[in-house]
Design a protein around this motif. Structure first.
Motif: not given
Length: 343
Positions: A155-157, A159-172, A210-216
């Motif tokens: 769940i925390k992973v 939610l952190m992925l959701y936080l990246c969505v506006p950033v990904i959109y901005w980059l694209l 650590l491997k299972r967390q957000f960036p991975g």
């Protein structure tokens, strides 16, 4: 809105009747079977890999959540919708488990209710930091695993992925789409590979954590985004991409092919989502797979503590499946759906 990211053709392609509900059910029940095998130590479902099923959820999330943001690129509205989808059922699950512990603990009622461990569990889990305090005082102490709900790390992973969505959109919308998606994919894969190497070299489970967390897990999320970005072209060549993806997925243990595994799994999932029309009837059942995902782990733990799993694992599995399905349906009907579609 950048028309290169969202156009009428993409909207029409994504909104075609699909099998995402079936895939969610398949993934949720597969995770349940995998956890049943692990927790009861019976291993009747040795062929079910829970890890790849969780990755499948991240892929679907990347595909559908990014599409949702493309249609309404309002950050406030987006996060409000995501929180309303995830948190009500999640919060209720945490509270119910804490209440259930009162009847399962080896401590007295007074000791349980006054235990600082109980409140550490509530605070850490309500803030999605399950790893800080995964168990309740005196509960499941004789089980093979004392954690109340080992599924909640995702769940925390998420939610952190959701936080990246506006950033990904901005980059694209500002830079080359293919370059941005490729760099995010490669960065995440490098993170995953680095900690995978450290875990294999040292045997230290912390590196596995650590491997299972957000960036991975971003590798799988962004794979869903990639297929969304090129969906019309993907659909055109899907009949050729699908068998190649299946081959790459099964050859993922070959080191130089490992980098293709997230994209291959994403291609398989999206191909199934837009084929097999006879699976469309799952769309009429309601999306209660999230409730199954949240509730199955503590229910299995309860049956283990009560001795039912040791008595008859098949009966335990049948009861787990039926009860989780029923509770998941109730969660969708009375908790998730009302919060998602009504203010």
């Amino acid at each position: 809105m950048d028309k290169t990211l969202l156009n009428a053709r993409l909207i029409q392609t994504v909104k075609e009747e699909n099998n995402f509900d079936f895939i969610r059910f398949f993934l949720a029940y597969s995770v349940m079977f995998n956890h049943f095998s692990t927790l009861t130590e019976t291993d009747p479902f040795w062929f079910v890999s829970g890890g790849f099923r969780v990755k499948g959820f991240f892929i679907i999330s990347g595909f559908l959540v990014m599409f949702s943001f493309l249609r309404t690129p309002d950050t406030r509205v987006f996060f409000l919708k995501r929180v309303r989808r995830i948190m009500p059922a999640y919060t209720l699950t945490i509270l119910l488990c804490a209440a259930m512990g009162l009847f399962l603990t080896t401590l007295s009622y007074t000791d349980y209710l006054t235990s600082s461990h109980l409140y550490a569990y509530l605070v850490s889990n309500l803030f999605t930091l399950n790893f800080l305090c995964p168990d309740l005082p005196g509960v499941f102490q004789d089980n093979a695993l004392t954690a109340v709900n080992g599924s909640l790390w995702t769940i925390k992973v998420e939610l952190m992925l959701y936080l990246c969505v506006p950033v990904i959109y901005w980059l694209l919308t500002r830079y080359n789409k293919l370059a941005c998606l490729s760099l995010i994919y490669l960065f995440s894969f490098a993170y995953l590979s680095f900690f995978d190497y450290l875990h294999d070299a040292t045997g230290n489970s912390f590196y596995e954590f650590l491997k299972r967390q957000f960036p991975g897990q971003m590798t799988y999320f962004i794979s869903g985004v990639i297929l969304l970005a090129y969906l019309p072209k993907f659909r055109r060549y899907m009949r050729y991409i699908f068998p190649v993806s299946v081959l790459l997925f099964f050859l993922r243990d070959i080191w130089f092919l490992r980098i293709f595994e997230p994209l291959a799994l994403a291609s398989i999932i999206i191909s199934v989502a837009y084929s097999c029309k006879w699976l469309h009837f799952f769309n009429r059942m309601g999306n209660f797979s999230y409730g199954i995902f949240l509730l199955h782990f503590p229910l299995i733990q309860v049956f283990i503590q009560l001795g039912l799993a040791a008595y008859n694992w098949l009966l335990t599995l049948a009861l787990t499946t039926v009860i989780c399905t029923y509770l998941g349906h109730l969660s969708w009907k009375y908790i998730e759906k009302p919060n998602l579609y009504h203010k």
